[in-house]
Motif scaffolding. Structure first.
Motif, PDB file in Angstrom:
ATOM      1  N   HIS A  82      31.713 -16.921   3.460  1.00  0.00           N
ATOM      2  CA  HIS A  82      32.811 -17.022   4.434  1.00  0.00           C
ATOM      3  C   HIS A  82      33.787 -15.860   4.245  1.00  0.00           C
ATOM      4  CE1 HIS A  82      36.281 -18.634   6.652  1.00  0.00           C
ATOM      5  NE2 HIS A  82      35.372 -19.411   7.276  1.00  0.00           N
ATOM      6  N   TYR A  83      34.346 -15.414   5.351  1.00  0.00           N
ATOM      7  CA  TYR A  83      35.279 -14.274   5.368  1.00  0.00           C
ATOM      8  C   TYR A  83      36.438 -14.500   4.402  1.00  0.00           C
ATOM      9  CZ  TYR A  83      38.555 -10.833   7.349  1.00  0.00           C
ATOM     10  OH  TYR A  83      39.428  -9.793   7.529  1.00  0.00           O
ATOM     11  N   ASN A  84      37.031 -15.693   4.440  1.00  0.00           N
ATOM     12  CA  ASN A  84      38.190 -15.985   3.582  1.00  0.00           C
ATOM     13  C   ASN A  84      37.812 -15.994   2.102  1.00  0.00           C
ATOM     14  OD1 ASN A  84      39.946 -16.185   5.744  1.00  0.00           O
ATOM     15  ND2 ASN A  84      39.611 -18.402   6.002  1.00  0.00           N
ATOM     16  N   THR A  85      36.553 -16.402   1.822  1.00  0.00           N
ATOM     17  CA  THR A  85      36.084 -16.414   0.425  1.00  0.00           C
ATOM     18  C   THR A  85      36.017 -14.990  -0.106  1.00  0.00           C
ATOM     19  OG1 THR A  85      34.763 -18.397   0.835  1.00  0.00           O
ATOM     20  CG2 THR A  85      34.197 -17.093  -1.108  1.00  0.00           C
ATOM     21  N   VAL A  86      35.558 -14.060   0.736  1.00  0.00           N
ATOM     22  CA  VAL A  86      35.488 -12.657   0.317  1.00  0.00           C
ATOM     23  C   VAL A  86      36.891 -12.116   0.072  1.00  0.00           C
ATOM     24  CG1 VAL A  86      34.798 -10.324   1.000  1.00  0.00           C
ATOM     25  CG2 VAL A  86      33.299 -12.265   1.510  1.00  0.00           C
ATOM     26  N   LEU A  87      37.846 -12.472   0.959  1.00  0.00           N
ATOM     27  CA  LEU A  87      39.236 -12.029   0.772  1.00  0.00           C
ATOM     28  C   LEU A  87      39.794 -12.536  -0.558  1.00  0.00           C
ATOM     29  CD1 LEU A  87      40.883 -12.474   4.307  1.00  0.00           C
ATOM     30  CD2 LEU A  87      40.498 -10.331   3.080  1.00  0.00           C
ATOM     31  N   TYR A  88      39.486 -13.799  -0.858  1.00  0.00           N
ATOM     32  CA  TYR A  88      39.958 -14.393  -2.118  1.00  0.00           C
ATOM     33  C   TYR A  88      39.352 -13.651  -3.319  1.00  0.00           C
ATOM     34  CZ  TYR A  88      39.939 -17.574  -6.090  1.00  0.00           C
ATOM     35  OH  TYR A  88      40.057 -18.102  -7.347  1.00  0.00           O
ATOM     36  N   ARG A  89      38.060 -13.385  -3.225  1.00  0.00           N
ATOM     37  CA  ARG A  89      37.378 -12.692  -4.328  1.00  0.00           C
ATOM     38  C   ARG A  89      37.949 -11.298  -4.551  1.00  0.00           C
ATOM     39  NH1 ARG A  89      30.908 -13.987  -3.366  1.00  0.00           N
ATOM     40  NH2 ARG A  89      31.012 -16.247  -3.758  1.00  0.00           N
ATOM     41  N   MET A  90      38.253 -10.593  -3.479  1.00  0.00           N
ATOM     42  CA  MET A  90      38.780  -9.227  -3.614  1.00  0.00           C
ATOM     43  C   MET A  90      40.143  -9.264  -4.325  1.00  0.00           C
ATOM     44  SD  MET A  90      36.327  -7.480  -2.505  1.00  0.00           S
ATOM     45  CE  MET A  90      37.115  -5.898  -2.745  1.00  0.00           C
ATOM     46  N   GLN A  91      40.921 -10.306  -4.038  1.00  0.00           N
ATOM     47  CA  GLN A  91      42.213 -10.449  -4.702  1.00  0.00           C
ATOM     48  C   GLN A  91      42.019 -10.728  -6.185  1.00  0.00           C
ATOM     49  OE1 GLN A  91      45.270  -9.837  -3.680  1.00  0.00           O
ATOM     50  NE2 GLN A  91      46.124 -10.475  -5.658  1.00  0.00           N
ATOM     51  N   ARG A  92      41.023 -11.587  -6.525  1.00  0.00           N
ATOM     52  CA  ARG A  92      40.759 -11.906  -7.920  1.00  0.00           C
ATOM     53  C   ARG A  92      40.230 -10.685  -8.675  1.00  0.00           C
ATOM     54  NH1 ARG A  92      42.319 -14.180 -11.049  1.00  0.00           N
ATOM     55  NH2 ARG A  92      40.628 -15.264 -12.129  1.00  0.00           N
ATOM     56  N   ILE A  93      39.428  -9.856  -7.989  1.00  0.00           N
ATOM     57  CA  ILE A  93      38.913  -8.621  -8.605  1.00  0.00           C
ATOM     58  C   ILE A  93      40.087  -7.733  -9.017  1.00  0.00           C
ATOM     59  CG2 ILE A  93      37.696  -6.445  -8.107  1.00  0.00           C
ATOM     60  CD1 ILE A  93      35.755  -8.160  -6.386  1.00  0.00           C
ATOM     61  N   LYS A  94      41.080  -7.662  -8.142  1.00  0.00           N
ATOM     62  CA  LYS A  94      42.272  -6.848  -8.436  1.00  0.00           C
ATOM     63  C   LYS A  94      42.992  -7.388  -9.676  1.00  0.00           C
ATOM     64  CE  LYS A  94      46.727  -5.495  -6.381  1.00  0.00           C
ATOM     65  NZ  LYS A  94      47.590  -5.583  -5.177  1.00  0.00           N
ATOM     66  N   GLU A  95      43.102  -8.722  -9.771  1.00  0.00           N
ATOM     67  CA  GLU A  95      43.808  -9.336 -10.893  1.00  0.00           C
ATOM     68  C   GLU A  95      43.046  -9.161 -12.212  1.00  0.00           C
ATOM     69  OE1 GLU A  95      44.197 -13.351  -9.618  1.00  0.00           O
ATOM     70  OE2 GLU A  95      45.633 -12.888  -8.011  1.00  0.00           O
ATOM     71  N   ILE A  96      41.715  -9.293 -12.161  1.00  0.00           N
ATOM     72  CA  ILE A  96      40.911  -9.232 -13.388  1.00  0.00           C
ATOM     73  C   ILE A  96      40.793  -7.804 -13.914  1.00  0.00           C
ATOM     74  CG2 ILE A  96      38.577  -9.577 -14.333  1.00  0.00           C
ATOM     75  CD1 ILE A  96      38.313 -11.894 -12.261  1.00  0.00           C
ATOM     76  N   THR A  97      40.591  -6.825 -13.002  1.00  0.00           N
ATOM     77  CA  THR A  97      40.376  -5.434 -13.425  1.00  0.00           C
ATOM     78  C   THR A  97      41.679  -4.654 -13.555  1.00  0.00           C
ATOM     79  OG1 THR A  97      40.114  -4.653 -11.144  1.00  0.00           O
ATOM     80  CG2 THR A  97      38.128  -5.381 -12.305  1.00  0.00           C
ATOM     81  N   GLY A  98      42.731  -5.140 -12.895  1.00  0.00           N
ATOM     82  CA  GLY A  98      43.968  -4.381 -12.873  1.00  0.00           C
ATOM     83  C   GLY A  98      43.864  -3.160 -11.976  1.00  0.00           C
ATOM     84  N   ARG A  99      42.850  -3.158 -11.093  1.00  0.00           N
ATOM     85  CA  ARG A  99      42.624  -2.033 -10.179  1.00  0.00           C
ATOM     86  C   ARG A  99      42.812  -2.507  -8.745  1.00  0.00           C
ATOM     87  NH1 ARG A  99      41.471   2.672 -13.485  1.00  0.00           N
ATOM     88  NH2 ARG A  99      40.875   1.743 -15.480  1.00  0.00           N
ATOM     89  N   ASP A 100      43.611  -1.747  -8.016  1.00  0.00           N
ATOM     90  CA  ASP A 100      43.892  -2.100  -6.632  1.00  0.00           C
ATOM     91  C   ASP A 100      42.891  -1.396  -5.718  1.00  0.00           C
ATOM     92  OD1 ASP A 100      44.874  -2.718  -4.173  1.00  0.00           O
ATOM     93  OD2 ASP A 100      46.903  -1.928  -4.511  1.00  0.00           O
ATOM     94  N   ILE A 101      42.114  -2.184  -4.990  1.00  0.00           N
ATOM     95  CA  ILE A 101      41.072  -1.624  -4.132  1.00  0.00           C
ATOM     96  C   ILE A 101      41.646  -0.789  -2.999  1.00  0.00           C
ATOM     97  CG2 ILE A 101      40.852  -3.473  -2.402  1.00  0.00           C
ATOM     98  CD1 ILE A 101      37.939  -1.949  -4.332  1.00  0.00           C
ATOM     99  N   GLU A 102      42.934  -1.016  -2.691  1.00  0.00           N
ATOM    100  CA  GLU A 102      43.566  -0.240  -1.620  1.00  0.00           C
ATOM    101  C   GLU A 102      43.994   1.137  -2.105  1.00  0.00           C
ATOM    102  OE1 GLU A 102      43.692  -1.245   1.456  1.00  0.00           O
ATOM    103  OE2 GLU A 102      42.775  -3.166   0.935  1.00  0.00           O
ATOM    104  N   ASP A 103      44.082   1.306  -3.414  1.00  0.00           N
ATOM    105  CA  ASP A 103      44.459   2.608  -3.977  1.00  0.00           C
ATOM    106  C   ASP A 103      43.219   3.504  -4.048  1.00  0.00           C
ATOM    107  OD1 ASP A 103      44.615   4.380  -6.639  1.00  0.00           O
ATOM    108  OD2 ASP A 103      46.651   4.080  -5.836  1.00  0.00           O
ATOM    109  N   PRO A 104      43.261   4.703  -3.453  1.00  0.00           N
ATOM    110  CA  PRO A 104      42.067   5.576  -3.393  1.00  0.00           C
ATOM    111  C   PRO A 104      41.482   5.867  -4.766  1.00  0.00           C
ATOM    112  CG  PRO A 104      43.771   6.417  -1.932  1.00  0.00           C
ATOM    113  CD  PRO A 104      44.400   5.300  -2.726  1.00  0.00           C
TER     114      PRO A 104
END
Length: 552
Positions: free
Chosen positions: A511-533
């Motif tokens: 589901h689309y919302n599940t992917v959004l949630y996962r991307m947010q968790r990836i940012k929290e776990i890695t400390g890397r912001d996917i929006e930052d180039p």
């Protein structure tokens, strides 16, 4: 040693026997169609169960005493059994035991083509046996001498290093028919054509190729075979005789009955020639094996870290027509099952050498364990990469035909100037295969086309790459393992769809919302912001490093 089988030339015909003095008072009363049957020996019927003891080609002598005068069925059965045993004929003392054979008995003998000789009652059987045996012996002795002369002549050709073509030339003077030899080891055809010959050897070779293409097992047929082929709308008998080396079939001799009948003597000459050709084949394959061993030693010296060995190889480079100052690139062909079947791999090497000759490539080919290395030499650096890719496609086509289930991979190393740099191209080719197995479904991978992966696969960078991976992606990998989540898979899908969340959800069936949630968790776990180039680039690079370092 030459063995004489039961041939026309080693016995006498029924017609020749009846013309001898010992049978001058006798006559053929039935089975005239079989007067050319070959008598190999003479036997006397002294037992009612004689057919348990007779053999093909015998002239059986008996008296009508053993015939029940009025039992026509028994007499007919006797004639039929004699024909089944392939007797040359039957000599019967009909008188004084019977006035003559019944018409039904004569008819069955005529039908079967089994000659029945009415023997003069006053002639002792020994007076028939002795001269016939003597005549047969003389014929066999003469044939042995004739075959021995042919055998010695063929051996003389071989000892003078005349080769297979000269042996064929000698054979053709005897057989007077077209002869083609198929060499299975080197996958070639050999023949000799005189200036005034009209035989179409291209067609004969094409016929032979189709024969083997129908069933590859035909190459291992170890007995003489005969078949009828159609050549120019005409049926022609073809004989195929195996050439056997150390119990293995290395080739076959083909002869077509086009100019004259192939006699049994001709076949003995062919069998004799096959044993001599086997020696020539063994010599040829042994020489090739020695040559390949020397090539392998040269190759090992060339890539050695020992400078003395390397210098020794460079000094011998001209033997293999290699210029020390030319440009070089290496193909590495990795075959999964090659080391299980060394003969198969050696055959591949041999046929690859032919392919290189056909493509006018200056190469040296070495088989080693599961790998086949093709060292290519170039006089000019111009347009080499394109030529390497084209040749790589040719090798790929060849491998698809010759390797089952396409269990192979082809790596192409970078181009280097100087033969002494060949080890670097070999490493590049091996890296191309390693990276290709991870990232590419293509069978041919050129190291030059690996892009950034060329940097990642440098061994001296392994420590830095590992450290970079631990700092960026390892926390996410460990989280997945501990929590049974799929964040790494989601991140991979995100980059595969160029950051399109909707397409990522479709790719992952999530589901689309599940992917959004996962991307947010990836940012929290890695400390890397996917929006930052920079963070996005580092995460994508870490995923590639992860595959190269085989962490998953």
């Amino acid at each position: 040693m030459v063995v004489i089988h039961m041939l026309k030339e080693s016995g006498i015909t029924v017609k020749q026997a009846i013309e001898m003095d010992c049978l001058k008072k006798s006559k053929i009363v039935a089975g005239h169609r079989g007067i050319h049957n070959i008598i190999s020996k003479v036997n006397i019927m002294a037992d009612p169960d004689i057919f348990d003891w007779v053999s093909e080609g015998e002239l059986l002598l008996t008296t009508a005493y053993s015939f029940k005068k009025d039992d026509i069925a028994m007499q007919k059965k006797f004639i039929i059994e004699a024909s089944k045993k392939k007797l040359a004929g039957i000599g019967i003392k009909i008188y004084p035991y019977m006035d003559g054979l019944a018409k039904e008995v004569i008819d069955i003998a005529d039908y079967l083509g089994l000659p029945i000789i009415d023997i003069d009652y006053a002639t002792p059987f020994t007076d028939i046996m002795t001269p016939i045996f003597k005549e047969i012996f003389n014929k066999q002795a003469a044939l042995l001498q004739k075959v021995e002369r042919v055998h010695n002549h063929l051996m003389d050709v071989m000892l003078r290093e005349g080769g297979i073509k000269e042996i064929i030339k000698t054979l053709k003077k005897i057989i007077q028919n077209p002869i083609v030899v198929r060499d299975h080891y080197f996958d070639t055809y050999i023949y000799h054509m005189e200036e005034n010959e009209t035989y179409d050897y291209d067609t004969l070779i094409e016929k032979s190729n189709k024969f083997f293409d129908r069933n590859n097992d035909y190459k291992w047929m170890n007995i003489k075979t005969e078949r009828i082929e159609v050549l120019k709308d005409k049926e022609v008998k073809r004989i195929m005789i195996p050439i056997i080396v150390k119990g293995n079939v290395y080739g076959h001799i083909f002869v077509w009955e086009m100019s004259k009948e192939i006699s049994n003597y001709d076949q003995v000459a062919l069998e004799s020639a096959s044993t001599i050709m086997a020696l020539e084949f063994l010599k040829k394959s042994s020489v090739y094996a020695v040559e390949h061993r020397y090539k392998a030693e040269f190759f090992e010296d060339l890539i050695s870290n020992d400078e003395k060995r390397k210098e020794r190889a460079m000094s011998r480079a001209n033997i293999y027509k290699l210029d020390c100052n030319a440009y070089y690139a290496v193909f590495n062909i990795f075959i999964e099952d090659a080391e299980k079947d060394m003969e198969f791999k050696n055959k591949l090497v041999l046929n690859l050498e032919k392919l290189c000759v056909d493509q006018k490539m200056n190469t040296l080919i070495i088989g080693k364990e599961k790998k086949i290395y093709i060292i290519t030499m170039w006089r000019s650096e111009k347009n080499i990469k394109n030529k390497l890719n084209i040749f790589g496609s040719k090798i790929d086509e060849f491998m698809k035909i010759n390797v089952k289930d396409e269990k192979y991979k082809i790596g192409i190393g970078r181009i280097y100037k100087g033969l002494g740099q060949i080890h670097r191209s070999i490493k590049d080719a091996e890296k191309a295969i390693e990276i290709g197995n991870i990232f590419s479904k293509e069978k041919v991978v050129n190291f030059e086309d690996l892009g950034i992966y060329k940097i990642f696969c440098q061994e001296r960078l392994n420590e830095e790459l590992d450290k970079f991976y631990q700092e960026t992606l390892l926390p996410l990998v460990e989280y997945d393992k501990n929590k049974n989540t799929e964040f790494v898979k989601t991140l991979q899908g995100y980059f595969e769809t160029n950051g399109n969340i909707k397409k990522t959800s479709e790719l992952l069936f999530t589901h689309y919302n599940t992917v959004l949630y996962r991307m947010q968790r990836i940012k929290e776990i890695t400390g890397r912001d996917i929006e930052d180039p920079e963070d996005r680039y580092n995460l994508e690079t870490a995923l590639k490093i992860m595959k190269i370092l085989r962490y998953l």
